[in-house]
Structures are given as C-alpha cells and as structure tokens.
Design a protein around this motif. Structure first.
Motif, short mmCIF file in Angstrom:
data_model
loop_
_atom_site.label_atom_id
_atom_site.label_comp_id
_atom_site.label_asym_id
_atom_site.label_seq_id
_atom_site.Cartn_x
_atom_site.Cartn_y
_atom_site.Cartn_z
N ASP A 103 14.58 -4.40 13.03
CA ASP A 103 13.61 -3.71 14.01
C ASP A 103 12.45 -2.88 13.69
O ASP A 103 11.79 -2.31 14.31
N ALA A 104 11.89 -3.44 12.28
CA ALA A 104 10.72 -2.88 11.83
C ALA A 104 9.46 -3.28 12.38
O ALA A 104 9.39 -4.54 12.97
N THR A 105 8.71 -2.55 12.50
CA THR A 105 7.27 -2.62 13.21
C THR A 105 6.22 -3.11 12.16
O THR A 105 6.16 -1.84 11.10
N PRO A 106 5.28 -3.73 12.28
CA PRO A 106 4.40 -3.94 11.17
C PRO A 106 3.28 -2.85 11.32
O PRO A 106 3.06 -2.46 12.40
N LEU A 107 2.78 -2.35 10.12
CA LEU A 107 2.04 -1.21 10.01
C LEU A 107 0.81 -1.26 9.14
O LEU A 107 1.14 -1.44 7.91
N LEU A 108 -0.20 -1.30 9.55
CA LEU A 108 -1.39 -1.40 8.91
C LEU A 108 -1.96 0.06 8.36
O LEU A 108 -2.19 1.05 9.28
N MET A 109 -2.03 0.45 7.01
CA MET A 109 -2.45 1.54 6.44
C MET A 109 -3.62 1.39 5.79
O MET A 109 -3.70 0.47 4.70
N PHE A 138 9.11 0.08 8.98
CA PHE A 138 7.87 -0.54 9.04
C PHE A 138 7.69 -1.58 7.99
O PHE A 138 7.96 -1.29 6.74
N HIS A 139 7.11 -2.78 8.23
CA HIS A 139 6.39 -3.92 7.38
C HIS A 139 5.13 -3.20 6.92
O HIS A 139 4.07 -2.94 7.87
N ILE A 140 4.80 -2.77 5.73
CA ILE A 140 3.76 -2.02 5.18
C ILE A 140 2.61 -3.15 4.82
O ILE A 140 2.89 -3.86 3.83
N VAL A 141 1.31 -2.77 5.30
CA VAL A 141 0.26 -3.63 4.86
C VAL A 141 -1.01 -2.56 4.56
O VAL A 141 -1.17 -1.89 5.49
N ALA A 142 -1.28 -2.46 3.13
CA ALA A 142 -2.39 -1.77 3.06
C ALA A 142 -3.47 -2.18 2.03
O ALA A 142 -3.03 -2.56 1.00
N PRO A 143 -4.39 -2.77 2.82
CA PRO A 143 -5.55 -3.16 2.37
C PRO A 143 -6.49 -2.30 1.10
O PRO A 143 -6.54 -1.43 1.62
N ARG A 179 0.69 -8.22 16.77
CA ARG A 179 0.67 -6.96 17.24
C ARG A 179 1.39 -5.87 16.18
O ARG A 179 2.13 -6.21 15.60
N PHE A 180 0.56 -4.81 16.17
CA PHE A 180 0.99 -3.78 14.99
C PHE A 180 0.40 -2.47 15.13
O PHE A 180 -0.49 -2.45 16.14
N ALA A 181 0.84 -1.55 14.61
CA ALA A 181 0.33 -0.15 14.50
C ALA A 181 -0.53 -0.07 13.29
O ALA A 181 -0.72 -0.93 12.69
N ALA A 182 -1.31 0.99 13.42
CA ALA A 182 -2.21 1.27 12.73
C ALA A 182 -2.12 2.84 12.14
O ALA A 182 -2.29 3.77 12.84
N HIS A 183 -2.62 3.19 10.84
CA HIS A 183 -2.67 4.69 10.37
C HIS A 183 -3.90 4.66 9.32
O HIS A 183 -4.14 3.77 8.63
#
Length: 390
Positions: A103-109, A138-143, A179-183
C-alpha cells in the motif's frame, strides 16, 4: 511493481583514495585567519556574530582530517540504492528506496542548499518500512538537484526551479510513478510548491517546510506570533542573507573558494547549519559532526560548490506570484527556521491546506536536527494529504 525505464542506471559512490588523501593534505596545509574580535564571556549565539568562530572551525577541521570516515557515508548511500538517468541532456542522480508494503505511496523528496541527499539518509528506512503497521509507507525517491552531488553540472543557464520541477515529473514517470506525493524544504520546498501548482495531474499532494504567500499581502488581521514571523523573515532577508545575494549575483566568484579550499567550503556551509538550527551555541547540539561533514565532503568530492550556488542565480525571487497550489497541502513551520510564513498568507497560495503544524522546536534542517519528530510530522501531514486526495 512498476519497472523503471531502460535509461535508469544503477550507481555506486566510491571516491578515489587519491581524492581523500588530497583532502587531508589540504586540511593539513590550511591557512586560517586570526580569531574573531567578538569574545562573549559565555557560550551562546553571540559568539557567531562575525561568522564561524576560529576555535570551532579548528576543532572541526582537525576532526575532519584525523577521524571522520567518508567511507561510512558511502556505504549508507549504496545501501539505500543510488541511480542516475539523463533528462534534458543532464545526468540526474537520485536515491530510490522501495517500500516492501503493497500500500506504499511514491514520495518525491527534494533537498535544498546547503543541504544535499545527506538530509534524508537518517529517515529513508523508517519512511519506506515503518515499524508501526498503521503508519503510512512510501517508495522514496530523493534526487540530487542539478549541480549538486552526483548530478551533472549544468553547462548553460536555464536550470531554475520550474525546469527542475518538470524534470522531477519525468524522473518519477521513468520509475513508473505517474502519480506521487512530494515533500521539500528550502529550495526543495520551492520546487515542491511548483510541482503542486504546475503538475496537479501527477502530484497527489504536497508536504513542505517552506511556504511563501503571494507578494503584497497585508499584516492586518495577523496574530502577534504571525506578525513576529513576518518581522523575523523581513529582518533575515535584509540583514542576514548576504550569502544569498552573493550566490544569486556572483556564484562564479565565490565558487573558486568553495571548490579550491575545503576549509573555505566548510566555513561557508557550517555558518548556515549554526545560524539556521534550533540551537543556542553550536549546530552540534542537535546534528552530529559526522552528518554535517558527510554533507560538506559530498560537496567537496564532487566539486559542486560553484554549480550548487548557481541555483540562486537561476531562481532567486523567481516563484511566480500568480502560482496557486490546488492539490491538498500540508505545511509545517518550524520556529527557528529562517523564513516563516503566516498561515493567512500561505492560504492565499495553497488553497487546499489540509494540515498546518507549528511545532515548539526545530529549525531549518528538521530531518537532521530531530529525525524522529520529522518522520512523525511527515507521516501525519501526508496522511492528511492522501486522505483529502482520494
């Protein structure tokens, strides 16, 4: 499970022994100035009135030269998972930690300056695989921002926050996250605001520690605390933001010092960790020397002091005054941050504000100063965001 595009390549950090030896040699040969001429009788923030005190810098330089272990940070980065891809002819580096939860949501940090992906290294695991089963995952993506860390250095102008936000949408698509959330905070908060405003078809909602209302808003009707926030922010930009003016107007000039001198780079960055953290005498009250040196050494080894400074040249005061964010938004204003936006002002830009939090403590680097609190705040903020987005 989404499959990444073929042009996403695995990446591993590995500085050469020669580069690390050169760093130690430069630290050994450093020429330092005389002590500052302000000498408060006891510890406190006034010791820093002229910048980083000589005694503090000397201590950190000695630790950096004799004790600090860069290889440990490299291992942390490689364990999380590093990748690179090319977007608009620029190589972009990023961390990618997939959650084991279905149930994880993609999250861009997105980080800021003088931060880096080092800001997130202590929070990635818990966000991706929380101990509490009821907590969101969350599936974390941190560029790494263009010109920062292992991302490429832009060779032309144009890589401002608007272009970066568009590149982040492309990056997430390549990873299978339409589709993703962002922080974000600092420049990352600015970019997160642009993401929410420009790309609502891709952004589920945002969480940010940066908020900026449209220009020209009145202080009428603000609370006493909100008026103080407005005054403190005004004071910061008029009396304590010389670094931003320098990087926005002459990044190349300061860049020579930042790329050539590790002590100069350390002092330039340490000054901000000290002034912007919720501490009374030293940033090391809340952030370890190792973690700050991870950040500084990343700048040093990648030679990105100048290229990272250019984000100010590209984007200083560039947030579109007409931009409005209509995706669900959660905002946290830490009391010792450098820029605090009153809620009535924020509501003029973030028009679906579903959570507002103003903690009793914390500064500009919450994921480093208080990672446990930061994780909880981010989880609660994004829970409100994702609930409103359904």
């Amino acid at each position: 499970m989404p499959r990444p595009a073929a042009d996403v390549q695995a990446f591993a950090s590995r500085a050469t022994d020669a580069d690390l030896a050169d760093l130690r040699a430069r630290l050994t040969a450093a020429r330092l100035p005389e002590p500052e001429t302000v000498h408060p009788s006891r510890p406190g923030p006034r010791r820093w009135d002229q910048g980083v005190p000589l005694a503090d810098l000397t201590d950190v330089v000695d630790y950096w030269r004799t004790t600090y272990n860069w290889r440990s940070f490299e291992e942390d980065l490689n364990r999380v998972g590093q990748f690179r891809t090319t977007i608009d002819d620029l190589g972009i580096h990023f961390l990618h930690r997939r959650s084991p939860r279905a149930d994880a949501t993609p999250l861009l940090m997105t980080h800021g300056w003088p931060g880096s992906i080092a800001e997130f290294i202590d929070v990635v695991d818990e966000l991706a695989d929380p101990e509490a089963p009821e907590a969101p995952a969350f599936h974390i993506v941190a560029p790494s921002l263009p010109g920062f860390g292992y991302s490429d250095k832009p060779a032309t102008t144009g890589w401002g926050t608007e272009k970066i936000a568009a590149a982040w949408v492309e990056l997430m698509a390549r990873l299978g996250y339409d589709r993703f959330a962002a922080h974000g905070g600092d420049w990352g908060g600015n970019i997160t605001t642009v993401l929410g405003g420009r790309f609502p078809e891709h952004v589920l909602g945002i969480h940010t520690t940066f908020a900026e209302g449209p220009p020209g808003l009145t202080t009428d009707g603000l609370t006493t605390t909100e008026r103080r926030w407005a005054e403190e922010t005004h004071n910061f930009w008029h009396h304590r933001a010389a670094y931003a003016k320098q990087q926005a107007t002459r990044p190349q000039t300061i860049g020579y010092s930042l790329v050539d001198s590790p002590v100069g780079l350390l002092a330039w960055i340490l000054d901000k960790f000290a002034e912007w953290s919720d501490t009374e005498d030293s940033p090391f009250e809340t952030i370890s020397r190792d973690r700050i040196l991870d950040d500084v050494t990343l700048y040093w080894l990648t030679r990105t002091g100048a290229s990272a400074a250019r984000i100010y040249y590209e984007s200083h005061n560039s947030l579109d005054p007409e931009l409005r964010v209509d995706v669900p938004s959660a905002i946290t204003m830490y009391p010792r941050d450098i820029e605090k936006c009153p809620r009535p002002w924020a509501e003029q830009r973030y028009r679906r504000l579903v959570r507002w939090n103003s903690p009793d403590s914390g500064g500009h680097f919450p994921s480093l100063e208080a990672p446990t609190h930061f994780i909880k705040d981010l989880q609660e903020g994004l829970t409100a965001v994702l609930t409103a987005a359904t």
